[in-house]
Write a protein that holds these residues in place. Structure first.
Motif, PDB file in Angstrom:
ATOM      1  N   ASN A 218       9.429  59.695  10.305  1.00 48.63           N
ATOM      2  CA  ASN A 218       8.773  58.561  10.950  1.00 48.63           C
ATOM      3  C   ASN A 218       8.951  58.600  12.466  1.00 48.63           C
ATOM      4  O   ASN A 218       8.035  58.281  13.215  1.00 48.63           O
TER       5      ASN A 218
ATOM      6  N   THR B  22      -0.299  54.260  11.907  1.00 50.01           N
ATOM      7  CA  THR B  22       0.591  55.026  11.034  1.00 50.01           C
ATOM      8  C   THR B  22       0.811  54.328   9.699  1.00 50.01           C
ATOM      9  O   THR B  22       1.392  54.912   8.790  1.00 50.01           O
ATOM     10  N   LYS B  23       0.386  53.087   9.592  1.00 47.31           N
ATOM     11  CA  LYS B  23       0.633  52.270   8.397  1.00 47.31           C
ATOM     12  C   LYS B  23       2.116  51.986   8.192  1.00 47.31           C
ATOM     13  O   LYS B  23       2.541  51.622   7.098  1.00 47.31           O
ATOM     14  N   LEU B  24       2.894  52.200   9.240  1.00 44.08           N
ATOM     15  CA  LEU B  24       4.285  51.749   9.195  1.00 44.08           C
ATOM     16  C   LEU B  24       4.275  50.260   9.545  1.00 44.08           C
ATOM     17  O   LEU B  24       3.349  49.768  10.182  1.00 44.08           O
TER      18      LEU B  24
ATOM     19  N   PHE C 177      -1.716  60.311   9.667  1.00 49.79           N
ATOM     20  CA  PHE C 177      -0.330  60.530  10.055  1.00 49.79           C
ATOM     21  C   PHE C 177       0.561  60.410   8.841  1.00 49.79           C
ATOM     22  O   PHE C 177       0.494  59.422   8.108  1.00 49.79           O
ATOM     23  N   GLU C 178       1.379  61.411   8.640  1.00 50.92           N
ATOM     24  CA  GLU C 178       2.279  61.391   7.501  1.00 50.92           C
ATOM     25  C   GLU C 178       3.506  60.564   7.833  1.00 50.92           C
ATOM     26  O   GLU C 178       4.177  60.805   8.821  1.00 50.92           O
ATOM     27  N   THR C 179       3.777  59.584   7.015  1.00 50.99           N
ATOM     28  CA  THR C 179       4.958  58.776   7.241  1.00 50.99           C
ATOM     29  C   THR C 179       5.779  58.700   5.968  1.00 50.99           C
ATOM     30  O   THR C 179       5.296  58.944   4.880  1.00 50.99           O
ATOM     31  N   GLY C 180       7.033  58.360   6.141  1.00 51.19           N
ATOM     32  CA  GLY C 180       7.915  58.241   4.998  1.00 51.19           C
ATOM     33  C   GLY C 180       8.028  56.796   4.542  1.00 51.19           C
ATOM     34  O   GLY C 180       7.974  55.881   5.346  1.00 51.19           O
TER      35      GLY C 180
END
Lengths: 409, 409
Positions: free
Chosen positions: A17, A40-42, B5-8
């Motif tokens: 992240n 980022t959908k965070l 975007f790859e997120t955890g």
DNA sequence: GATAGATAATTAAATTAATTAATTTAGTTC
DNA sequence: GAACTAAATTAATTAATTTAATTATCTATC
């Protein structure tokens, strides 16, 4: 088969992240926390938390306030590009060229040194050290903090271990380049093949920006390709991917230095163009080149280009032929790999339309329609420091990648 | 540039670990929890927890106890391969062939139907449905649970949307294959190009097992490659990667159906071999083929092979020549992509040493030494259902991949 | 210019899924 | 059968995300 299994853990999650946010700021910045969260959908708290750490590291800074459409103005974040620098080294056949670059690819310093013929390992490494040292000595640590060093070397390189397995033009084998330079300067070092570095440079700062699949074809003394696939440099099983100089396009073509016939390199490289020019002169063709040769000039690919620019018919013809054959080589690449772009660099790319137009024509004729529609062919615009900028990105890539991103201080 | 975007996240982390453990059991099983923990570097409780969920899903079962060296005997885990099946469909130019396969690639049922000439979309999809339906009808749901369907189609396929963009031999465009079959059978469906499916099949059950970089070259009516790089099928920017039939190896070579000269396909494909044979006969060469032709046989690549096996000199020569030229094409691939293996499949691979020996010789001569040392060239051993097995793995790959792994019930 | 509404950023509590440490199970060895 | 070993589980802890609530700051409007 010592297989690596990818697993998730809290540490990895955070690292991923962090690196993702860092890259979003780099690519889309200046950008607000809220916007990062959206992209980022965070969640906002996660972004706030991680951005806090990035601010603390100094790599990211808050800059001006952004525009609001009825609400609190967003605090824009950006990478403090000008504050941090990376050294990029291009170790070619005859010289070592070095630059110091900011994180956004601005060259702030450069220097070079010649390599003597057939140097021993220590001599060569000494030159490498010397070029780097001079760059560091010219740096005011209050203005620029050097984060690391990237090195692009000609020949066969093992980028994981940072070893030059074989550098044909220097006749050196198994040089532990990374180890040597890291020990000397106490900075992290990344090493890879020069053309691969060039491709990575294009992906960061050049014609490959934002593309997941492209190929950078460098035509000079030899022909090499940096292959960038699915968002990553492609190395191959033993680090030799992209050595397309000796791919065959004409089994009954001219003899190549490698002993085979019709290799791409034997037809489109600088020396190959020069050779064809000399043959034409010997056959008595009327050309500016003959006059120049008599007045003591050596026939080279570049000379042919200069003659063509002056309107010399033979030279124009030679370049057109070069374009056609290179086009065959590129069409093969396009049919095989279906890239979205091919970036032509090196000597031939300077010849512009004289080479590129027949090249495009050949590509259109010889590649599968839907592959041809997907690809654009362009020339590199990175300029004289292209290779060294590529070397810089070898380090940047590592730095902005999950494992590396956390460890900047 | 709608970037992903790859997120955890917790969900992703769990999904990744679940899929990793599932794959370890598949690849290394039967295996104990403790061994899984060692291999994956996950902790024993995490493994216990996730294995619990996998046992509950039924996909994994506890089998016998393993050997101990002084302690509690480990409980071995394995995939319940025989319990679950996948349908694999190969939609070629003339027929649709289908198999039902267990998770470990055992074919338990098969069937096929002919495709009429120039079918309309509904006719073709109807045949597809019919082949699948017959396989399902022959299945005893108490013994085998069908998990999904994989379809390998000739021509240009968009695997993400499951659309056949263009199937040249059927003259059909924009067939929504995935949508149609999913609606009909209420099972998840994966669609891709046939040769790519074949390559994936080799990576799961054939000569590509455990390899990160290999290429599967299918030589039959045409020449196509399935390119497997860095542990994943490579698609290209517009899903046409591997269409190497029209790469050029001899700019002054024979004319190809595509209008260009010296395409690989114009030299080494079945029809190209037949054409060369006919020319030789026309030139009055003495050969078995001439006799067979007079007695009504049609000259094909396969016939040339049969003649060669009977000792016919011309036929042996034709196959040797084919091997040499195919070798040039493979050497180009090897120089460009530096794979660790090339798997030759299709008609030509059946000719064995007659083609393969000259091929190997040419490859050795024409590829960069270190690339040549890294590569082995072998023939496919998957047998008559190779394409359909490949199609099965299209689904398996999805199923055993992070996002998919969780959703089996 | 006071106030409602909107957007940005932060804080606090809850949740998830990993890890750590201790325990139970089931063997082997002397 | 006592001591030891290894596998698997349980319970407690921890790290990082997510949810929900709160604070901050700006725009618009009556």
């Amino acid at each position: 088969m010592a297989q690596e299994f990818e697993t998730g853990s809290f540490h990895r999650m955070k690292s991923l992240n962090k690196s993702t946010i860092l890259n979003v700021i780099r690519l889309q910045g200046p950008i607000s926390r809220a916007e990062i969260a959206k992209l980022t959908k965070l969640t906002p708290p996660t972004v706030t938390n991680i951005v806090g750490e990035l601010l603390e590291s100094g790599l990211v800074v808050e800059s001006e306030l952004g525009e609001s459409s009825g609400g609190r103005k967003p605090i824009m974040l950006r990478i403090d590009s000008a504050r941090y620098t990376v050294i990029g080294i291009y170790a070619g056949a005859k010289r070592v060229r070095g630059i110091m670059s900011t994180l956004d690819g601005q060259v702030v310093l450069h220097g070079e040194e010649r390599i003597p013929v057939e140097p021993d390992a220590q001599t060569f490494l000494g030159i490498l050290h010397s070029v780097i040292r001079k760059l560091i000595e010219q740096t005011d640590p209050a203005v620029h903090t050097v984060l690391g060093i990237g090195i692009g070397m000609h020949g066969l390189v093992d980028p994981h271990q940072g070893i030059s397995i074989f550098a044909p033009n220097l006749n050196l084998r198994n040089l532990h380049v990374k180890e040597s330079v890291e020990k000397e300067f106490a900075l992290p070092v990344e090493v890879d093949n020069d053309v691969r570095a060039l491709a990575l440079g294009e992906s960061w700062f050049g014609q490959g920006k934002g593309l997941a699949n492209f190929i950078c074809v460098n035509v000079g003394t030899g022909v090499g390709a940096g292959i960038y696939l699915e968002g990553k440099l492609f190395q191959g099983a033993s680090y030799t991917a992209g050595e397309m100089g000796h791919t065959t396009i004409d089994v009954h073509g001219p003899k190549c230095s490698c002993g085979n016939y019709g290799c791409l390199e034997a037809i489109v490289s600088g020396p190959a163009i020069a050779l064809r020019a000399k043959q034409a002169i010997a056959e008595g063709r009327e050309t500016l080149l003959a006059q120049w040769q008599e007045s003591g000039e050596t026939i080279t690919g570049e000379l042919v280009y200069r003659a063509a620019m002056r309107g010399d018919e033979l030279s124009k013809e030679l370049l057109a032929r070069t374009g056609e054959y290179l086009g065959v080589g590129l069409a093969n690449l396009i049919n095989t790999l279906n890239p979205s772009r091919i970036i032509v660099s090196g000597g031939v790319s300077k010849a512009g339309g004289l080479v590129l137009e027949p090249l495009q024509k050949t590509v259109a004729a010889r590649s599968l329609q839907s592959s041809a529609e997907a690809v654009t062919i362009v020339t590199s615009q990175l300029g004289e420091h292209a290779m060294a900028i590529g070397a810089v990105t070898l380090f940047l890539e590592k730095m902005f990648t999950p494992a590396g991103a956390a460890e900047i201080s």
